[in-house]
Design a protein around this motif. Structure first.
Motif, PDB file in Angstrom:
ATOM      1  N   PRO A   1      -7.225  36.548 103.735  1.00 42.76           N
ATOM      2  CA  PRO A   1      -6.547  37.289 102.681  1.00 42.76           C
ATOM      3  C   PRO A   1      -5.117  36.774 102.475  1.00 42.76           C
ATOM      4  O   PRO A   1      -4.354  36.625 103.426  1.00 42.76           O
ATOM      5  CB  PRO A   1      -6.523  38.731 103.205  1.00 42.76           C
ATOM      6  N   GLY A   2      -4.776  36.478 101.233  1.00 47.86           N
ATOM      7  CA  GLY A   2      -3.412  36.134 100.844  1.00 47.86           C
ATOM      8  C   GLY A   2      -2.971  37.029  99.713  1.00 47.86           C
ATOM      9  O   GLY A   2      -3.779  37.766  99.123  1.00 47.86           O
ATOM     10  N   HIS A   3      -1.692  36.960  99.355  1.00 47.65           N
ATOM     11  CA  HIS A   3      -1.133  37.911  98.387  1.00 47.65           C
ATOM     12  C   HIS A   3      -0.001  37.253  97.605  1.00 47.65           C
ATOM     13  O   HIS A   3       0.641  36.313  98.077  1.00 47.65           O
ATOM     14  CB  HIS A   3      -0.618  39.147  99.136  1.00 47.65           C
ATOM     15  N   LEU A   4       0.255  37.777  96.429  1.00 45.45           N
ATOM     16  CA  LEU A   4       1.369  37.321  95.596  1.00 45.45           C
ATOM     17  C   LEU A   4       2.683  37.168  96.356  1.00 45.45           C
ATOM     18  O   LEU A   4       3.461  36.255  96.065  1.00 45.45           O
ATOM     19  CB  LEU A   4       1.604  38.332  94.463  1.00 45.45           C
ATOM     20  N   VAL A   5       2.948  38.060  97.297  1.00 53.40           N
ATOM     21  CA  VAL A   5       4.222  37.991  98.020  1.00 53.40           C
ATOM     22  C   VAL A   5       4.375  36.682  98.780  1.00 53.40           C
ATOM     23  O   VAL A   5       5.488  36.297  99.139  1.00 53.40           O
ATOM     24  CB  VAL A   5       4.390  39.177  99.002  1.00 53.40           C
ATOM     25  N   ASP A   6       3.272  35.965  99.002  1.00 55.99           N
ATOM     26  CA  ASP A   6       3.324  34.717  99.764  1.00 55.99           C
ATOM     27  C   ASP A   6       3.860  33.540  98.956  1.00 55.99           C
ATOM     28  O   ASP A   6       4.197  32.498  99.527  1.00 55.99           O
ATOM     29  CB  ASP A   6       1.927  34.365 100.279  1.00 55.99           C
ATOM     30  N   LEU A   7       3.945  33.677  97.636  1.00 57.23           N
ATOM     31  CA  LEU A   7       4.327  32.527  96.820  1.00 57.23           C
ATOM     32  C   LEU A   7       5.802  32.161  96.994  1.00 57.23           C
ATOM     33  O   LEU A   7       6.152  30.977  96.995  1.00 57.23           O
ATOM     34  CB  LEU A   7       4.002  32.781  95.350  1.00 57.23           C
ATOM     35  N   MET A   8       6.670  33.147  97.140  1.00 58.35           N
ATOM     36  CA  MET A   8       8.084  32.846  97.411  1.00 58.35           C
ATOM     37  C   MET A   8       8.221  32.052  98.695  1.00 58.35           C
ATOM     38  O   MET A   8       8.878  30.991  98.729  1.00 58.35           O
ATOM     39  CB  MET A   8       8.888  34.147  97.497  1.00 58.35           C
ATOM     40  N   ALA A   9       7.623  32.539  99.785  1.00 60.28           N
ATOM     41  CA  ALA A   9       7.733  31.853 101.072  1.00 60.28           C
ATOM     42  C   ALA A   9       7.145  30.449 101.004  1.00 60.28           C
ATOM     43  O   ALA A   9       7.668  29.504 101.612  1.00 60.28           O
ATOM     44  CB  ALA A   9       7.036  32.675 102.161  1.00 60.28           C
ATOM     45  N   THR A  10       6.070  30.295 100.246  1.00 61.01           N
ATOM     46  CA  THR A  10       5.437  28.981 100.089  1.00 61.01           C
ATOM     47  C   THR A  10       6.363  28.022  99.354  1.00 61.01           C
ATOM     48  O   THR A  10       6.526  26.856  99.751  1.00 61.01           O
ATOM     49  CB  THR A  10       4.104  29.119  99.332  1.00 61.01           C
ATOM     50  N   CYS A  11       6.979  28.489  98.280  1.00 60.13           N
ATOM     51  CA  CYS A  11       7.901  27.644  97.515  1.00 60.13           C
ATOM     52  C   CYS A  11       9.119  27.250  98.362  1.00 60.13           C
ATOM     53  O   CYS A  11       9.604  26.115  98.264  1.00 60.13           O
ATOM     54  CB  CYS A  11       8.347  28.366  96.249  1.00 60.13           C
ATOM     55  N   ILE A  12       9.593  28.163  99.177  1.00 56.65           N
ATOM     56  CA  ILE A  12      10.714  27.852 100.069  1.00 56.65           C
ATOM     57  C   ILE A  12      10.314  26.781 101.065  1.00 56.65           C
ATOM     58  O   ILE A  12      11.052  25.812 101.306  1.00 56.65           O
ATOM     59  CB  ILE A  12      11.180  29.139 100.785  1.00 56.65           C
ATOM     60  N   ASP A  13       9.134  26.917 101.633  1.00 56.51           N
ATOM     61  CA  ASP A  13       8.639  25.952 102.614  1.00 56.51           C
ATOM     62  C   ASP A  13       8.449  24.579 101.978  1.00 56.51           C
ATOM     63  O   ASP A  13       8.794  23.545 102.564  1.00 56.51           O
ATOM     64  CB  ASP A  13       7.319  26.457 103.198  1.00 56.51           C
ATOM     65  N   LEU A  14       7.915  24.541 100.782  1.00 54.92           N
ATOM     66  CA  LEU A  14       7.680  23.279 100.084  1.00 54.92           C
ATOM     67  C   LEU A  14       8.985  22.581  99.709  1.00 54.92           C
ATOM     68  O   LEU A  14       9.094  21.352  99.775  1.00 54.92           O
ATOM     69  CB  LEU A  14       6.849  23.518  98.817  1.00 54.92           C
ATOM     70  N   SER A  15       9.966  23.363  99.303  1.00 57.34           N
ATOM     71  CA  SER A  15      11.194  22.810  98.733  1.00 57.34           C
ATOM     72  C   SER A  15      12.298  22.573  99.743  1.00 57.34           C
ATOM     73  O   SER A  15      13.256  21.859  99.455  1.00 57.34           O
ATOM     74  CB  SER A  15      11.716  23.759  97.650  1.00 57.34           C
ATOM     75  N   GLY A  16      12.183  23.198 100.913  1.00 54.04           N
ATOM     76  CA  GLY A  16      13.275  23.128 101.871  1.00 54.04           C
ATOM     77  C   GLY A  16      14.435  24.044 101.515  1.00 54.04           C
ATOM     78  O   GLY A  16      15.533  23.924 102.079  1.00 54.04           O
ATOM     79  N   ALA A  17      14.203  24.966 100.591  1.00 51.84           N
ATOM     80  CA  ALA A  17      15.244  25.916 100.193  1.00 51.84           C
ATOM     81  C   ALA A  17      15.464  26.952 101.298  1.00 51.84           C
ATOM     82  O   ALA A  17      14.663  27.073 102.230  1.00 51.84           O
ATOM     83  CB  ALA A  17      14.846  26.612  98.890  1.00 51.84           C
ATOM     84  N   LYS A  18      16.555  27.682 101.179  1.00 49.34           N
ATOM     85  CA  LYS A  18      16.853  28.764 102.122  1.00 49.34           C
ATOM     86  C   LYS A  18      16.842  30.094 101.372  1.00 49.34           C
ATOM     87  O   LYS A  18      17.472  30.231 100.327  1.00 49.34           O
ATOM     88  CB  LYS A  18      18.206  28.535 102.781  1.00 49.34           C
ATOM     89  N   TYR A  19      16.136  31.047 101.933  1.00 46.79           N
ATOM     90  CA  TYR A  19      16.108  32.391 101.351  1.00 46.79           C
ATOM     91  C   TYR A  19      17.399  33.101 101.733  1.00 46.79           C
ATOM     92  O   TYR A  19      17.739  33.190 102.914  1.00 46.79           O
ATOM     93  CB  TYR A  19      14.891  33.151 101.867  1.00 46.79           C
TER      94      TYR A  19
END
Length: 538
Positions: free
Chosen positions: A411-429
């Motif tokens: 099971p995955g959820h919409l809330v996971d897309l932010m964390a995924t984009c951060i992981d992909l981009s190397g950005a910091k939340y």
């Protein structure tokens, strides 16, 4: 002489090696472009790779060579899902606990609050250009538009729905609809068709971005296939007559294809025809023809969306960025059973509801009958938090990383897309943004799943929308609909269509999951629906 030559040649060789190494390193560590494509009101079985008869070759190819998650979830309604997707929070935490109408309760103010950040805001800090095309619907007043929440450019609908040919023509009393180009209102010209127009700008952004040398984030939020049913004649012609077999046969056909494709497992049963849908054989020939045309137009809308996804992918290929671009596709909620009737619509739109669906001046929907097909084999629809309201296809393409088809039933959820984009981009939340404290993200990066590696996933997932409630932990799902407010328990792994209520058999499980839900709802600011203040327009 040879020694003297070597003195000059050796440093040049070292420099060339270092430059080649640096270039190689740059290629390896280059940040990927990220595209999130969101369909609107599309059912779980509405694309070819999830069982549909509708032609979606571009999505099918993405699924064949990418990641498919068959138990991915949204928030069951347009605005809440968009708020959750954009912020990595549950919608109440972002201020959009219900719709975009204003309420005094902070979790229900009706637009993104200042204690959340969007993916665009976060990725801008990591050196990304940020673009959006299509539907916003998480803040309609000027100053709350996409360009005010981290997007460099946006073209599309600020509101929730509208005609695909004349999108600023109001369909509700005292309504103002806005198409925006960045921070200005835009007047659509003759020949406008929303799905094409939004993709036109997405393609433009991709092409223009090439000159910047920077990675980009694109949020492509189609309005298709949300009502009204509007499609182009050539697309409709492909599907007319294909639905005269009736909804029961169509659902069985989709159900069988879904099992063959592995979208659902062999223990899943086909939910019964919805109680609001009559027996197909009780319809007159004229009534059958009307429904066939509605379904043909609906299928054509998805077909055209897929064609435009193909255009977007072609623009990426032409830019030389195909391998380095991540594309994620999903829907904001399950199929919509809504109809065009009642005092919520203008007299003009109620009259347009009586016109054939293929007429560009019509304004109609496919109701419970169509939604029941779209959500095969699941129970209920958009607005409810049964699987028919919350389950979405989820497809990820990332050619540089995903070398062969991957399927995940976690099971995955919409809330996971932010964390995924951060992981992909190397950005910091951020913990603060523009002087405001920011709530921690609720999501978990999907990058391990994308790489085909083990993923810890969520301990539990939660839903609440207008009194409809649910919690899923492992194979168990506890769910209730408003206003009955009675808990039902399902083993969602064995019984995806939620047909076998086990609440009486496992009362302790009900008690445990109810406590989990209560703890979550208190933490994120859920207010019982009957206790909410009256909503009013912004």
């Amino acid at each position: 002489m040879n020694f003297i030559k070597a003195i000059f040649i050796f440093p040049a060789l070292v420099l060339a090696f270092n430059q080649a190494h640096a270039q190689k390193k740059h290629v390896v560590t280059k940040k990927p472009n990220i595209i999130i494509i969101l369909a609107d009101d599309m059912g779980y079985s509405d694309i070819g790779c999830f069982g549909s008869e509708t032609q979606t070759p571009n999505l099918d190819r993405m699924a064949k060579t990418g990641l498919v998650m068959t138990q991915f979830y949204n928030a069951s309604r347009c605005c809440p899902s968009r708020a959750s997707l954009l912020t990595g929070l549950y919608q109440h935490q972002a201020g959009v606990g219900d719709m975009v109408n204003h309420r005094v309760e902070p979790a229900y103010q009706g637009w993104l609050n200042n204690n959340c950040v969007t993916i665009a805001e976060v990725l801008k800090g990591a050196g990304y250009n940020t673009y959006m095309a299509g539907k916003w619907h998480v803040g309609t007043a000027p100053g709350r538009w996409p360009v005010n929440r981290g997007f460099d450019h946006h073209f599309g609908l600020i509101d929730g729905a509208g005609s695909y040919f004349d999108p600023t023509n109001p369909y509700r009393p005292n309504q103002k609809l806005t198409i925006a180009l960045d921070d200005q209102s835009y007047v659509p010209q003759k020949g406008f068709y929303a799905t094409d127009a939004y993709a036109d700008y997405a393609v433009k952004y991709i092409k223009d971005n090439k000159q910047s040398g920077k990675p980009f984030f694109l949020y492509m939020a189609f309005t298709a296939p949300h009502w009204p049913l509007h499609a182009l004649p050539a697309d409709v012609a492909k599907y007319k007559g294909k639905y005269m077999a009736g909804w029961d046969k169509l659902r069985k056909q989709r159900f069988n294809r879904m099992k063959q494709l592995g979208i659902i497992n062999t223990t899943t049963t086909l939910s019964p025809r919805d109680s609001k849908v009559p027996d197909w054989n009780s319809l007159t020939d004229a009534e059958k023809t009307v429904w066939d045309e509605k379904m043909a137009v609906y299928a054509a809308m998805i077909d055209r969306m897929d064609q435009n996804i193909g255009r977007i992918k072609q623009a990426i290929r032409e830019s030389g960025e195909e391998n380095n671009t991540v594309i994620m596709f999903l829907s904001d909620n399950g199929a919509s059973s809504e109809s065009i009737k009642g005092p919520g619509f203008t007299p003009e739109m109620l009259a347009a509801n009586q016109k054939p669906a293929s007429d560009p001046s019509s304004f109609t929907a496919y109701g419970f009958e169509g939604a029941n097909v779209s959500n095969t084999p699941l129970t209920l629809f958009k607005h409810w938090v049964y699987e028919g309201g919350t389950a979405t296809p989820f497809i990820v393409s990332y050619p540089a990383v995903i070398k062969k088809h991957i399927e995940s039933k976690q099971p995955g959820h919409l809330v996971d897309l932010m964390a995924t984009c951060i992981d992909l981009s190397g950005a910091k939340y951020p913990s603060t943004y523009k002087g405001n404290s920011i709530k921690p993200t609720e999501g978990i990066s999907l990058l391990p799943v994308i790489k085909g590696k083990p993923w810890k996933g969520h301990d539990a997932l939660f839903w609440e929308h207008e009194g409809n409630r649910a919690v899923r932990q492992g194979s168990w799902k506890l769910v209730s609909d408003y206003p009955a407010n009675k808990w039902h328990l399902y083993n969602i792994v064995e019984d995806r269509s939620e047909q076998n209520d086990l609440s009486v058999k496992y009362p302790q499980t009900v008690k445990k999951l109810e406590q989990l839900y209560n703890n979550w709802s208190n933490r994120i600011g859920v207010v019982p629906f009957e206790k909410l203040s009256k909503s009013k327009s912004e």
